[in-house]
Enzyme design. Structure first.
Site, PDB file in Angstrom:
ATOM      1  N   LYS A  74       2.443  -3.163   7.347  1.00  0.00           N
ATOM      2  CA  LYS A  74       2.634  -3.465   5.739  1.00  0.00           C
ATOM      3  C   LYS A  74       4.050  -3.176   5.564  1.00  0.00           C
ATOM      4  CE  LYS A  74       0.010  -4.365   3.018  1.00  0.00           C
ATOM      5  NZ  LYS A  74      -0.432  -5.878   2.759  1.00  0.00           N
ATOM      6  N   TYR A 115      -1.237  -0.316  11.205  1.00  0.00           N
ATOM      7  CA  TYR A 115      -1.371  -0.949  10.018  1.00  0.00           C
ATOM      8  C   TYR A 115      -0.418  -0.533   8.994  1.00  0.00           C
ATOM      9  CZ  TYR A 115      -3.172  -1.224   5.051  1.00  0.00           C
ATOM     10  OH  TYR A 115      -3.340  -1.729   3.925  1.00  0.00           O
ATOM     11  N   THR A 130       0.772  -1.243   0.024  1.00  0.00           N
ATOM     12  CA  THR A 130      -0.108  -0.048   0.010  1.00  0.00           C
ATOM     13  C   THR A 130       0.833   1.089   0.032  1.00  0.00           C
ATOM     14  OG1 THR A 130      -1.380   1.124   1.299  1.00  0.00           O
ATOM     15  CG2 THR A 130      -0.153  -0.097   2.575  1.00  0.00           C
ATOM     16  N   ASP A 131       0.280   2.496  -0.421  1.00  0.00           N
ATOM     17  CA  ASP A 131       1.073   3.520  -0.611  1.00  0.00           C
ATOM     18  C   ASP A 131       1.333   4.183   1.034  1.00  0.00           C
ATOM     19  OD1 ASP A 131      -1.433   4.308   0.024  1.00  0.00           O
ATOM     20  OD2 ASP A 131      -1.788   6.032  -1.731  1.00  0.00           O
ATOM     21  N   GLU A 132       0.476   3.597   1.975  1.00  0.00           N
ATOM     22  CA  GLU A 132       0.335   4.158   3.271  1.00  0.00           C
ATOM     23  C   GLU A 132       1.580   3.808   4.027  1.00  0.00           C
ATOM     24  OE1 GLU A 132      -3.205   3.593   5.601  1.00  0.00           O
ATOM     25  OE2 GLU A 132      -4.434   3.295   3.672  1.00  0.00           O
TER      26      GLU A 132
END
Ligand code: NAD
Ligand code: TYD
Length: 351
Positions: free
Chosen positions: A169, A165, A140-142
């Site tokens: 990741k 989260y 994810t870009d997060e």
């Protein structure tokens, strides 16, 4: 026949990828390994259940023996979607995020190390397609953290995750990197922006707001509502994953995004206006702790390497998505009541 293991295939994006793979690669056997947590819903896949090329296995990506058994069958491709995926839940209880997202990924990588031919660390020439086996980590870009008013995340942006989260990741991404560098395994990583589309669990912004608006319940907007997310239709994400899985260069990371940066409040107002509901339903609530201000992806590498571009404009995608939720209120109600969790028992008991 090629064999592909799709983990987390009963979730929002994984189920779209299962359907796409069965359609796009009729010569593949698809194994869907999913633990059926609260986010896993087999009703979503009722249409492919009888496809002879499809097999569902209820299980945890962290289960050593089970994962080894699957690798022992001979896997050509593995795409790892399985994860705890909701930021607010990670704030309420981080532990399961570390267990599933980091240790679960490590368990898959360890099985790959055991069962796949290990070469010296290598980097094939750009554009050269490596043969199977191949493993793709759906990230994810997060993991990049947050942006200010300007700029984009590129594949070189440092990882600075801000929520449990995104930290979990990022941890998984780093393990993928290390297993490539150290063991030369054929591993790829994609990092995508926020997805939307059919079958998204109604705890995420778009389906939650649609569902509350339809029920005339308040729409909880965090903080000032001006946080920006970069939205991509789930089918565009799945297309991109299929391309990277088959054509990406092992060891590389690919950013996936649609340049559809919108403030949350814009989306909330759009949903209300399309559903002809009053803006009085908007309720500003206390901000999420550590709330990332802005995400925006530079997907130039996907365009340059593969000519990939999203097919959906946001305007078209959100209209279709709204229509889908209007026509599938039974699916949403089944999720909200918890009835979907009985589906596995009903469908698979005694099999
Ligand atoms: P989701 O929460 O809808 O689905 C996750 C699925 O994984 C569920 O079916 C769940 O049952 C399964 N699962 C959870 N723990 C498991 C375990 N231990 N073993 C096996 N299965 C398990 O998530 P999603 O939105 O479909 O996201 C899928 C992947 O894509 C995640 O890795 C997420 O980080 C990533 N991603 C999501 C977005 C997004 O906007 N939703 C954007 C970029 C990347
Ligand atoms: P979300 O769908 O949880 O995705 P993520 O946090 O992974 O980007 O949230 C998208 C944005 O919407 C995020 O800025 C938080 C905000 N949000 C609300 O304002 N209210 C809500 O009830 C939810 C679930 C999210």
């Amino acid at each position: 026949m090629k064999k592909i293991l799709i983990t987390g295939g009963a979730g929002f994006i994984g189920s779209a990828f299962v359907r796409q793979t069965l359609r796009k690669h009729p010569d593949y056997q698809v194994i869907n390994l999913d633990a059926l947590t609260y986010a896993g819903n087999l009703e979503t896949l009722a249409d492919v259940e009888k496809n002879p090329n499809y097999r569902f296995i209820k299980g945890d990506i962290g289960a050593k023996d089970l994962v080894e058994q699957l690798f022992a069958e001979g896997l050509d491709y593995v795409v790892n979607f399985a994860a705890e995926s909701h930021v607010d839940r990670s704030i309420a209880g981080p532990e399961i995020f570390a267990r599933t997202n980091i240790l679960g990924t490590q368990n898959l990588l360890e099985a790959a190390r055991r069962y796949w031919p290990v070469r010296e660390p290598h980097r094939p020439a750009d554009g050269a397609e490596s043969p199977a086996p191949r493993y793709l980590q759906v990230s994810t870009d997060e993991v990049y953290g947050t942006l200010g008013q300007t700029g984009y995340f590129t594949e070189e942006t440092p990882l600075q995750p801000n929520s449990p989260y995104s930290a979990s990741k990022a941890g998984a991404d780093l393990l993928v990197r290390a297993y490539f560098q150290t063991f030369g395994l054929p591993l790829l990583t994609t990092r995508c922006s926020n997805n939307y589309g059919p079958y998204q669990f109604p705890e995420k912004l778009i389906p939650l707001m649609i569902s509350n608006a339809l029920a005339d319940r308040p729409l909880p907007v965090y903080g000032d509502g001006q946080n920006v997310r970069d939205w991509l239709h789930v089918s565009d994400h799945c297309e991109a994953i299929d391309i990277v899985l088959h054509q990406g260069v092992p060891g590389e990371v690919y950013n996936i995004g649609g340049h559809n940066e919108k403030e949350n409040i814009y989306i909330v107002k759009l949903i209300l206006s399309e559903l002809k509901k009053p803006e009085a339903l908007i309720k500003y609530v206390k901000d999420r702790p550590g709330h990332d201000r802005r995400y925006a992806i530079d997907a130039g590498k996907m365009a340059k390497c593969f000519g990939w571009r999203p097919r959906y404009t946001f305007e078209q995608g959100i209209k279709e998505t709204l229509q889908w939720y209007l026509e599938n209120q039974e699916w949403v109600n089944s999720v909200k009541s918890g009835d979907y969790q009985k589906y596995y028992e009903k469908q698979y008991a005694g099999r």
